[in-house]
Scaffold this motif. Structure first.
Motif, short mmCIF file in Angstrom:
data_model
loop_
_atom_site.label_atom_id
_atom_site.label_comp_id
_atom_site.label_asym_id
_atom_site.label_seq_id
_atom_site.Cartn_x
_atom_site.Cartn_y
_atom_site.Cartn_z
N LYS A 1 51.12 -6.89 123.14
CA LYS A 1 50.21 -5.98 123.84
C LYS A 1 48.86 -6.00 123.13
CE LYS A 1 54.14 -3.24 125.29
NZ LYS A 1 54.03 -3.42 126.74
N PRO A 2 48.01 -6.96 123.48
CA PRO A 2 46.80 -7.19 122.68
C PRO A 2 45.71 -6.13 122.81
CG PRO A 2 47.06 -8.87 124.41
CD PRO A 2 48.25 -8.00 124.49
N ASP A 3 45.72 -5.32 123.87
CA ASP A 3 44.63 -4.37 124.06
C ASP A 3 45.00 -3.03 123.40
OD1 ASP A 3 42.48 -2.91 124.80
OD2 ASP A 3 42.63 -3.35 126.94
N PHE A 4 44.70 -2.89 122.12
CA PHE A 4 45.11 -1.70 121.36
C PHE A 4 44.55 -0.41 121.97
CE2 PHE A 4 46.11 -4.94 118.26
CZ PHE A 4 47.22 -4.42 117.60
N GLY A 5 43.36 -0.49 122.52
CA GLY A 5 42.74 0.72 123.08
C GLY A 5 43.52 1.32 124.24
N GLU A 6 44.36 0.52 124.88
CA GLU A 6 45.13 0.98 126.04
C GLU A 6 46.52 1.47 125.67
OE1 GLU A 6 44.04 1.08 129.30
OE2 GLU A 6 42.13 0.72 128.29
N ALA B 1 51.02 2.73 106.43
CA ALA B 1 50.30 1.47 106.64
C ALA B 1 50.06 1.22 108.13
CB ALA B 1 51.10 0.31 106.02
N ALA B 2 51.06 1.53 108.95
CA ALA B 2 50.90 1.31 110.40
C ALA B 2 49.80 2.22 110.95
CB ALA B 2 52.22 1.58 111.11
N ILE B 3 49.80 3.47 110.51
CA ILE B 3 48.79 4.42 111.00
C ILE B 3 47.38 3.94 110.61
CG2 ILE B 3 47.91 6.78 110.71
CD1 ILE B 3 50.94 7.63 110.45
N GLN B 4 47.26 3.42 109.38
CA GLN B 4 45.95 2.91 108.94
C GLN B 4 45.53 1.71 109.79
OE1 GLN B 4 47.07 2.31 104.88
NE2 GLN B 4 46.69 4.44 104.33
N ALA B 5 46.44 0.76 109.99
CA ALA B 5 46.09 -0.45 110.77
C ALA B 5 45.78 -0.09 112.21
CB ALA B 5 47.25 -1.45 110.71
N LEU B 6 46.60 0.77 112.81
CA LEU B 6 46.38 1.14 114.21
C LEU B 6 45.06 1.89 114.38
CD1 LEU B 6 50.04 2.18 115.10
CD2 LEU B 6 48.78 0.21 116.03
N GLY B 7 44.73 2.72 113.39
CA GLY B 7 43.46 3.44 113.44
C GLY B 7 42.28 2.46 113.41
N THR B 8 42.35 1.49 112.51
CA THR B 8 41.26 0.51 112.39
C THR B 8 41.15 -0.33 113.67
OG1 THR B 8 41.66 0.41 110.02
CG2 THR B 8 40.44 -1.43 110.98
N LEU B 9 42.28 -0.61 114.31
CA LEU B 9 42.26 -1.44 115.52
C LEU B 9 42.00 -0.61 116.78
CD1 LEU B 9 45.26 -3.71 114.49
CD2 LEU B 9 42.85 -4.41 114.66
N GLY B 10 41.82 0.70 116.63
CA GLY B 10 41.41 1.55 117.75
C GLY B 10 42.50 1.83 118.75
N VAL B 11 43.71 2.14 118.27
CA VAL B 11 44.81 2.43 119.20
C VAL B 11 44.46 3.63 120.10
CG1 VAL B 11 46.10 4.05 117.71
CG2 VAL B 11 47.33 2.57 119.31
N GLY B 12 44.87 3.54 121.37
CA GLY B 12 44.50 4.57 122.34
C GLY B 12 45.11 5.92 122.03
N GLU B 13 46.42 5.95 121.81
CA GLU B 13 47.12 7.22 121.55
C GLU B 13 48.21 7.00 120.51
OE1 GLU B 13 48.89 8.97 125.05
OE2 GLU B 13 49.76 10.63 123.89
N LEU B 14 48.24 7.87 119.52
CA LEU B 14 49.25 7.77 118.47
C LEU B 14 50.06 9.06 118.44
CD1 LEU B 14 50.47 6.21 116.08
CD2 LEU B 14 48.73 7.27 114.62
N ARG B 15 51.39 8.92 118.55
CA ARG B 15 52.29 10.07 118.50
C ARG B 15 53.22 9.92 117.30
NH1 ARG B 15 54.44 9.82 124.75
NH2 ARG B 15 52.42 10.12 125.79
N LEU B 16 53.50 11.02 116.64
CA LEU B 16 54.46 11.05 115.53
C LEU B 16 55.60 11.96 115.95
CD1 LEU B 16 51.99 11.49 112.50
CD2 LEU B 16 52.72 9.37 113.63
N ALA B 17 56.83 11.42 116.00
CA ALA B 17 57.97 12.20 116.49
C ALA B 17 59.05 12.31 115.44
CB ALA B 17 58.54 11.55 117.75
N GLY B 18 59.58 13.51 115.28
CA GLY B 18 60.66 13.71 114.31
C GLY B 18 60.85 15.18 114.03
N PRO B 19 61.87 15.51 113.24
CA PRO B 19 62.05 16.92 112.87
C PRO B 19 60.90 17.38 111.97
CG PRO B 19 63.66 15.51 111.75
CD PRO B 19 62.89 14.62 112.67
N PRO B 20 60.54 18.66 112.04
CA PRO B 20 59.37 19.14 111.29
C PRO B 20 59.41 18.77 109.83
CG PRO B 20 60.27 20.89 112.67
CD PRO B 20 61.20 19.73 112.82
#
Ligand code: CP
Length: 318
Positions: free
Chosen positions: A160-165, A182-201
């Motif tokens: 899925k090459p279009d990170f913004g989408e 590391a993933a959050i840092q890379a995805l942020g730099t590559l401009g990911v459209g939406e980032l969700r973090l799921a799990g118990p509090p």
């Protein structure tokens, strides 16, 4: 910019973190790794850009994927490789990590690939090596795992090459995970459209630490229409025993099952850095199913580590 990581002239000297890696350099590493990729069963790509160089693997924590792929990467580029067995090294006699590295540095080791449970060790080593020696962080406590972040970004880009989408869900024990950082840092730099973090509090980071990400305690809600699902193992080794969730209950609420996967987009990809705990965070049918790209992540791990070693030590480095 992390001053320890770059030379005064701005060249990458060590790879310690993706936190401040400029986008152009991150993309350059991904492009280089893509060139080194070889499909399973095909002849592997080889080179001689590391001929005459020596790479030492020092893993103070267990590893299968990272250690094996760094060794293959270094050998495929022509380097000599030293895998120090820390159970039988002088570390057991009380030698410090820094003294161990300085000893090997005197034997003309050019790069140290280091995994350690203590935060700050890679930066400490980087600050104390001779100017021609590189440190590569192969996993630092819960803090950083930069080559994992690169191989995850490469795997996503291949599908899925279009990170913004993209809507990316990272699920599970994020609070203790260097893979997630590391993933959050890379995805942020590559401009990911939406980032969700799921799990118990109790397994999610303080919301203020990841202001660009939305947190979900209800995994089903977090999965809806996602393009990429990155599952994480519960990092028992970094937890107080009393904080470890009941595995059956955890799987019921946060395990990725075939039924749950249907909540995401039909072409969503499922990732996991490994090692997998089947029936705890992921159902075997999903881990081995058609939407899983887990083996591609492993395959890309060798290519990414070839790209990193080539950038740091290669004769054709720029
Ligand atoms: N993903 C990862 O770091 O795996 P290993 O612990 O096997 O190296």
């Amino acid at each position: 910019m992390n001053d320890t990581q770059f030379t005064a002239a701005g060249k990458l000297r060590h790879l310690l973190t993706l936190a401040d890696l400029p986008r152009a350099l991150l993309v350059e590493l991904l492009d280089s790794a893509q060139d080194f990729c070889a499909r399973p069963g095909a002849a592997v790509k080889r080179g001689d850009s590391l001929a005459g160089r020596t790479v030492a693997n020092l893993f103070f924590e267990p590893s299968t994927r990272t250690r094996a792929s760094f060794e293959l990467a270094a050998r495929r580029l022509g380097a000599d490789v030293l895998n120090l067995n820390l159970d039988t090294s002088s570390a057991v006699k009380g030698e410090t990590v820094l003294d161990t590295l300085r000893t090997l540095e005197a034997m003309n080791v050019d790069a140290f690939v280091v995994r350690h449970a203590q935060a700050g060790i890679p930066a400490l080593l980087a600050a104390n090596m001779q100017s021609h020696v590189s440190i590569v962080n192969a996993g630092e406590a819960h803090v950083s795992h930069p080559t994992q972040g690169l191989l995850d970004a490469l795997t996503i880009r291949q599908h899925k090459p279009d990170f913004g989408e993209l809507c990316v869900v990272i699920a599970g024990d994020i609070a203790h995970s260097r893979v997630a950082s590391a993933a959050i840092q890379a995805l942020g730099t590559l401009g990911v459209g939406e980032l969700r973090l799921a799990g118990p509090p109790e397994l999610l980071p303080d919301p203020g630490m990841q202001p660009g990400a939305r947190q979900y305690h209800d995994f089903d809600a977090g999965l809806r229409d996602a393009d990429v699902i990155m599952m994480l193992r519960i990092q028992k080794e970094r937890m107080n025993r009393h904080a470890i969730p009941d595995e059956r209950e955890y799987f019921r609420r946060y395990g990725l099952t075939p039924e749950r996967l249907k909540l995401a987009r039909p072409d969503a990809i499922v990732m996991h850095p490994g090692p997998i705990n089947r029936g705890v965070e992921i159902d075997a049918a999903v881990a081995d199913g058609p939407q899983s790209v887990i083996r591609s992540q492993v395959n890309n791990g060798v290519a990414v580590r070839m790209a990193v070693l080539n950038k740091l030590l290669g004769t054709d480095r720029t």
